[in-house]
Write an enzyme that holds these catalytic residues in place. Structure first.
Site, PDB file in Angstrom:
ATOM      1  N   GLN A 198      -7.507  -1.937  -0.180  1.00 21.17           N
ATOM      2  CA  GLN A 198      -8.498  -3.010  -0.251  1.00 21.17           C
ATOM      3  C   GLN A 198      -9.482  -3.004   0.915  1.00 21.17           C
ATOM      4  O   GLN A 198     -10.676  -3.238   0.732  1.00 21.17           O
ATOM      5  CB  GLN A 198      -7.797  -4.351  -0.369  1.00 21.17           C
ATOM      6  CG  GLN A 198      -8.689  -5.421  -0.937  1.00 21.17           C
ATOM      7  CD  GLN A 198      -7.877  -6.588  -1.471  1.00 21.17           C
ATOM      8  OE1 GLN A 198      -7.467  -7.452  -0.718  1.00 21.17           O
ATOM      9  NE2 GLN A 198      -7.640  -6.611  -2.765  1.00 21.17           N
ATOM     10  N   HIS A 255     -10.984  -5.940   9.176  1.00 26.23           N
ATOM     11  CA  HIS A 255     -11.744  -5.703   7.940  1.00 26.23           C
ATOM     12  C   HIS A 255     -12.904  -4.742   8.132  1.00 26.23           C
ATOM     13  O   HIS A 255     -13.723  -4.589   7.233  1.00 26.23           O
ATOM     14  CB  HIS A 255     -12.257  -7.029   7.377  1.00 26.23           C
ATOM     15  CG  HIS A 255     -11.192  -7.837   6.700  1.00 26.23           C
ATOM     16  ND1 HIS A 255     -10.254  -8.535   7.404  1.00 26.23           N
ATOM     17  CD2 HIS A 255     -10.883  -8.013   5.389  1.00 26.23           C
ATOM     18  CE1 HIS A 255      -9.432  -9.148   6.549  1.00 26.23           C
ATOM     19  NE2 HIS A 255      -9.781  -8.840   5.323  1.00 26.23           N
ATOM     20  N   GLU A 282       0.810  -1.215   0.000  1.00 24.94           N
ATOM     21  CA  GLU A 282       0.000   0.000   0.000  1.00 24.94           C
ATOM     22  C   GLU A 282       0.840   1.261   0.000  1.00 24.94           C
ATOM     23  O   GLU A 282       0.466   2.265  -0.617  1.00 24.94           O
ATOM     24  CB  GLU A 282      -0.951  -0.021   1.194  1.00 24.94           C
ATOM     25  CG  GLU A 282      -2.024  -1.114   1.126  1.00 24.94           C
ATOM     26  CD  GLU A 282      -1.524  -2.507   1.494  1.00 24.94           C
ATOM     27  OE1 GLU A 282      -0.373  -2.619   1.969  1.00 24.94           O
ATOM     28  OE2 GLU A 282      -2.283  -3.481   1.304  1.00 24.94           O
TER      29      GLU A 282
END
Ligand SMILES: Cc1ncc(C[n+]2csc(CCOP(=O)(O)OP(=O)(O)O)c2C)c(N)n1
Ligand SMILES: Cc1ncc(C[n+]2csc(CCOP(=O)(O)OP(=O)(O)O)c2C)c(N)n1
Ligand SMILES: [Mg+2]
Ligand SMILES: [Mg+2]
Lengths: 370, 339, 370, 339
Positions: free
Chosen positions: B96, B143, B74
């Protein structure tokens, strides 16, 4: 029956152990194998010599002014002139340079005016020059971050079908940062026209190379990315210039990035606030003096009769002129405008900044009243 | 709340049902078509079309020189995007998941946010960093972060977040067109939300909040995933005679003081709703600045109805963590309504 | 005269091109040079075979349950059993394992109970087991971060004079992250007893290896850190076990870290929510089936008469037992306690959390009222 | 404000003049002596003793196996410290400057902050991350950030900052002894501040704020570098008849609601002072929570007197950016004192 994984035909070999060097510390040819590189012409070397003399004078002058308190801080590249000048001179004007805090000399070589170079260290403004005018990025302080910018710029040039290459400097210490790895990898996967010039000056502030890396040489990293790597004597400007020129040519031909490790030594302290006696011996510094990049080239040029006393005197004089201009420039204090605090943060104006600016201006107006 | 671009009656496109994912996809497609400097890259945004399918079909349509899969790093993605933007491109990169923007933190905070300022405006970075954020989709750890507070407390960044497909389209197009770098936060749990819509659509300017429900008793300030929750609370509140006004902030940085203050001066009571933890969350800024600007108009302190001050929980505990319509209404009850 | 920089005597060579493999896909000896590694005994191989069969059954069962919605998500290591089992089995009990989301099979091999392995994927709690009990770190989801934890743990063991080594798994995709570079470098500079097992399964979700790296092989990275690197056929458990065993021995002898690249292929989708048809052909998957790690070992063991039908039947039966226990475990829904949201965030209690917990409990009490 | 440990009159050590740097150095020395699990490593903390000399002499005294220079990579430093803490050590690592903690952001936010929670308390990470922060020392860009808002909005982290040598000693020792990971923020501009002191010293518990000046009209909340500024403002305010109470927060996360609310209920007016930009800064949390807890007691909105919403400026512009005693007193005047 064994698994068959397609093997990339990318570059895969470790560089030669002996650093490539044309001109030895004694000014004589070294006889070291040169991995296909050719020594620059004596004309070219004379030009490089002149620039190195200027750069050294510049570094000395600025260091002096910093000790006097005219600048807040200054990281000098004294001793590393061959890398600063050799690598930067190899660039075409349309190429982009991505320097670090240590590379004021490369900015000077690139033609950036003295006050604009020193703006950051004098505390006037972060970046004092227009990057687009000099095709040179602001000098990066967060280590290794600029290696990715150089890769991205080169990728854009490649996508646009433009001819521009990028060159970025980084240090032995910076080579340990994750960003360096990511830049090497992105550049090689994307085959961007990028040259990584790693100025291995043996120290990251106080940390010696052996506590930074256990590799035989930092150029060995390149093979792990399928990228050519090469190690040169970073105090031999002939080797630096030749290696960078060859790497730029490959880059321009679409053959991707190169890592060039230049062995050198930081002759001054890290910055003026550093105390190198805490971590290195005076003998070590003495030892490195014999490998001085300017001395050896001078010997070579005099032997080759390219440099005579008259030319040498001219060169010294022009370096003195530069030093004078540096002194003059740093003697007049730059005006700063507090409103500029708010002027460039966003392209789209913001109400909260406008309010804060008004408050500050009101405050200053009150303070200015008798 | 959404306005289609002016067209004559005859060729007015018929609205169709569009998910937020589709709206974002169309915004990227239209930006790629309109400006050859727009580039889309990141992890799995090419062949796969992104793990949320936001970039679906774009590689095929525009080719791998405009839309491609990068190596998995990243900081590398943002760092190279900076270089590309310096070269005049307008990169749109995807992180992501929200927590996977953290490796790029230094590049975002020390460079993306500061490049224009440090060069006295000589170098702008018109780049867009798309970040799917927040929870409520049963994601495993790391997440479901809501990282907006980090970006909003960084001067130099612009932070926007849509709550519906029309805004998703409009805000993303405006972000890509902006000269300033934009952190574009996509509420994951709303990706599959549908609206009747015809694209292209231009909703409110990207720096404005929108009153999405009018009311006179309380102002609920929400953004991204919590707008729907706030609207549900308003609906339920109405049944109990409480007229709740709901504002979708849309732009987190800058904050639209004007729209919010107007509402709060009318209702005299406000609450801010977000998923992120409360302590040091974005709601703190909202409460602080709205209080400061409207202190004498307030009948009660501004409430923050947020996630708890704990790491985002695993799926089975999400329902206890997330602010719900009930929790909002309960919280409003805590005010002394006699004041 | 050339500069003299002391050259480290660290490891410096690129690994052999052909992946080390003892047992070919056809179950026959491959004849590939083995770089000094020796094939494990047939006894050992039988044990490894048994574990691989179990692990495969486990992966199949969990994948099935995930499709049925009993788990939120599951990243299967089907096809990669030789790496999971081979590397993990080589560890001593006192060594520490640092796995990723893909390595449930290694947790199983390490003895972690099924419900504790699956806690995260079922959505009960992030890490379901006690790391100290199994000498195994929670499985890391943020890619490559665990490589540094493994390095740090090993450094502590070294400083304390303890015997423990650490082993960490990472993928081809994760190898691109900056953290991987930093871990390789720290481990080699500090000479920590760490083994990096890189499961190169050709894809990072949809991104193929050639867009991840331009290196001839990922094991080539090692030379750039002065660390031994080796590439093995990751579907030959004999090679994996031998390589990891040798690396652990070196580590225990104070000879520092090793990078082992294991070539393999992810036979299943990335997780159940992935659609691999978007980025890879059915033929490619078919192609890899012939290199199956279990088939080839079975052929070898049967040829060597170490495995007969009766033993094979026992092994299958015990794998079925495991599958049943997995099904049973996942059929009973784990109870979750909302108060646990607040219980473990800090060792030192906090007033704001206590208040929030009280509120939540009051809310739940009200909701529970008729 | 500082208390030396109880000793009998005879052997009471004579206070000497101690800088904050020296106090920190002594805290590290004493921690290293008392607990063999304490390790100190990072960039240049060994031979050089750190760029601010906080670790001076420790390598010599404890040897390179306890105190050493690491390779130059912050994610690597924090990431390996995590592994060491898992193995039972108590690492104390230094981020050379505040902005150079950003490469370690992912390790700090996704692991340091969460390890204990994700393992249900089975794995604690007793590690201390020392971060020199804030400006006012004429640093070039990226050398004067105030990043406390990032850490404070991350559940799982403890964030403390001393404003004086005694607290520097006491808080650092407590941080190293804590089972929870601590972000220990050192105000650079106060490194050379001296106090008469005898070490060791135990000041207030590490989670408590301290009233450092008593007053009845206004409460100024400050921490780290701004405590001195707030005290100066109080001094000046007194000359104009304003009795200003000053609280040194010391612990930013957790926040000592009790001490602060008690003061605010007495004075009915408060302001929070920090160097960081205002928007999304730590002051937002302070203003929001203090308002919420004390709304009916407040005569005026809580003010935030902070840096502007711009990146930290270059040295010559610092004086315009930083909150000063004058700016504090000006801001207090903006209140309607008739209320
Ligand atoms: C990300 C980051 N970490 C730390 C620093 C502080 N710092 C500035 S220069 C330096 C040493 C760099 O060494 P090297 O890369 O070898 O370059 P040199 O100074 O020797 O030219 C350090 C640690 C920084 N600027 N950026
Ligand atoms: C820092 C970070 N970035 C992105 C992701 C999202 N992600 C999860 S797995 C994955 C691919 C990893 O590929 P690889 O390392 O090859 O391992 P594999 O899944 O093939 O076993 C990605 C991008 C992540 N978990 N962490
Ligand atoms: Mg160096
Ligand atoms: Mg993979």
């Amino acid at each position: 029956m064994t698994i068959d994984v397609p093997t990339s035909r990318s570059h895969r070999s470790l560089p030669q152990l002996q650093p490539i060097s044309f001109i030895g510390a004694d000014g004589q040819p070294t006889g070291v194998p040169t991995d296909g590189l050719t020594i620059p012409s004596d004309r070219t070397l004379l030009g490089l010599y002149q620039k190195m003399v200027q750069v050294r004078r510049f570094e000395a002058q600025v260091t002096h002014l910093t000790r006097q308190g005219r600048l807040a801080t200054y990281p000098s590249a004294a001793g590393q002139e061959a890398i600063e000048v050799g690598a930067t001179t190899a660039l075409a004007p349309g190429d982009w340079l991505f320097p670090t805090y240590r590379d004021s000399a490369s900015l000077l070589t690139r033609g950036v005016p003295v006050t604009e170079i020193l703006s950051a260290f004098r505390g006037d403004w972060h970046c004092g020059f227009d990057p687009n005018e000099y095709h040179t990025s602001p000098a990066a302080t967060p280590l290794a971050t600029q290696t990715l910018h150089a890769t991205g710029y080169a990728m854009a040039a490649k996508l646009k079908g433009e001819d521009a290459c990028t060159l970025t400097f980084l240090g032995d210490g910076a080579s340990s940062e994750g960003d360096t790895h990511e830049a090497f990898n992105f550049a090689s996967v994307w085959q961007t026209p990028t040259v990584f010039v790693l100025a291995n000056n043996q120290y990251a502030i106080s940390t010696p190379l052996r506590e930074q890396s256990n590799a035989t040489m930092l150029a060995d990293r390149a093979a792990g990315y399928g990228m050519p790597g090469i190690r040169v004597d970073g105090n031999d400007i002939a080797a630096v210039f030749a290696a960078v020129t060859a790497a730029l040519e490959r880059a321009r031909n679409g053959e991707g990035p190169t890592l060039i490790e230049c062995l050198t030594y930081r002759m001054e302290s890290h910055t003026n606030s550093d105390d190198p006696t805490k971590y290195r011996d005076a003998e070590e510094v003495e030892h490195w003096k014999q490998f001085d990049p300017i001395d050896r080239l001078e010997k070579h040029l005099r032997t080759a009769r390219i440099l005579d006393d008259a030319t040498a005197a001219d060169i010294t004089a022009s370096a003195e002129e530069l030093a004078t201009s540096v002194r003059d420039a740093m003697n007049t204090d730059a005006e700063v405008d507090p409103s500029e605090l708010f002027a460039y943060v966003y392209a789209n104006p913001r109400a909260n900044l406008a309010t804060q600016q008004e408050k500050l201006e009101a405050e200053l107006a009150t303070a200015a009243q008798p | 709340m959404t306005v289609t671009t002016a067209t004559t009656a005859e060729d007015a496109p018929t609205p169709v049902s569009v998910t937020m994912t589709k709206a974002l996809n169309q915004a990227l497609r239209d930006s790629l078509s309109d400006d050859e400097n727009v580039l889309v890259f990141g992890e799995d945004v090419g062949r796969l079309g992104g793990v949320f399918r936001v970039t679906e079909g774009l590689r095929k349509e525009f080719g791998p020189e405009r839309v491609w899969d990068s190596p998995l790093a990243e900081s590398g993605i943002v760092g190279t995007a900076i270089g590309m933007a310096m070269a005049g491109m307008r990169p749109v990169v995807e992180m992501q998941f929200d927590a996977y923007a953290y490796p790029a933190f230094e590049q975002i905070v020390s460079h993306v946010a500061k490049m224009r300022n440090r060069t006295k405006g000589k170098v702008s970075l018109p780049l867009t960093i798309r970040i799917p954020y927040a929870g409520d989709i049963g994601g495993v750890e790391h997440h479901s972060d809501s990282s907006e507070a980090y970006w909003c407390s960084t001067p130099g960044l612009t932070v926007v977040t849509p709550s519906n497909p029309a805004d998703a389209y409009s805000l993303l197009r405006d972000s890509i067109a902006s000269e300033d770098p934009v952190i574009f936060m996509e509420p994951k749990s709303r990706y599959w939300m549908k609206d009747e819509l015809s694209l292209p659509v231009q909703t409110a300017p990207m720096d404005r909040a929108q009153v999405v429900r009018v009311g006179s008793d309380v102002t609920l300030l929400a953004y991204g995933p919590t707008v729907r929750t706030a609207l549900a609370a308003a609906e339920e509140g109405a049944e109990h005679g409480l007229a709740i006004e709901v504002i979708d902030l849309r732009s987190l940085s800058p904050f639209d003081d004007e729209t919010v203050s107007a509402s709060v001066r009318k209702t005299t009571r406000a609450a801010i709703i977000h998923e992120a933890a409360q302590f040091g969350g974005y709601g703190a800024e909202v409460a602080a600045r709205v209080t400061e600007a409207n202190f004498t108009h307030l009948s009660a302190p501004i409430l923050r109805i947020t996630g708890f001050d704990v790491p985002y929980p695993s799926p089975k505990l999400e329902e206890y963590f997330l602010p719900t319509a009930e929790r909002i209404l309960d919280a409003l009850e805590s005010w002394d309504w006699e004041l």
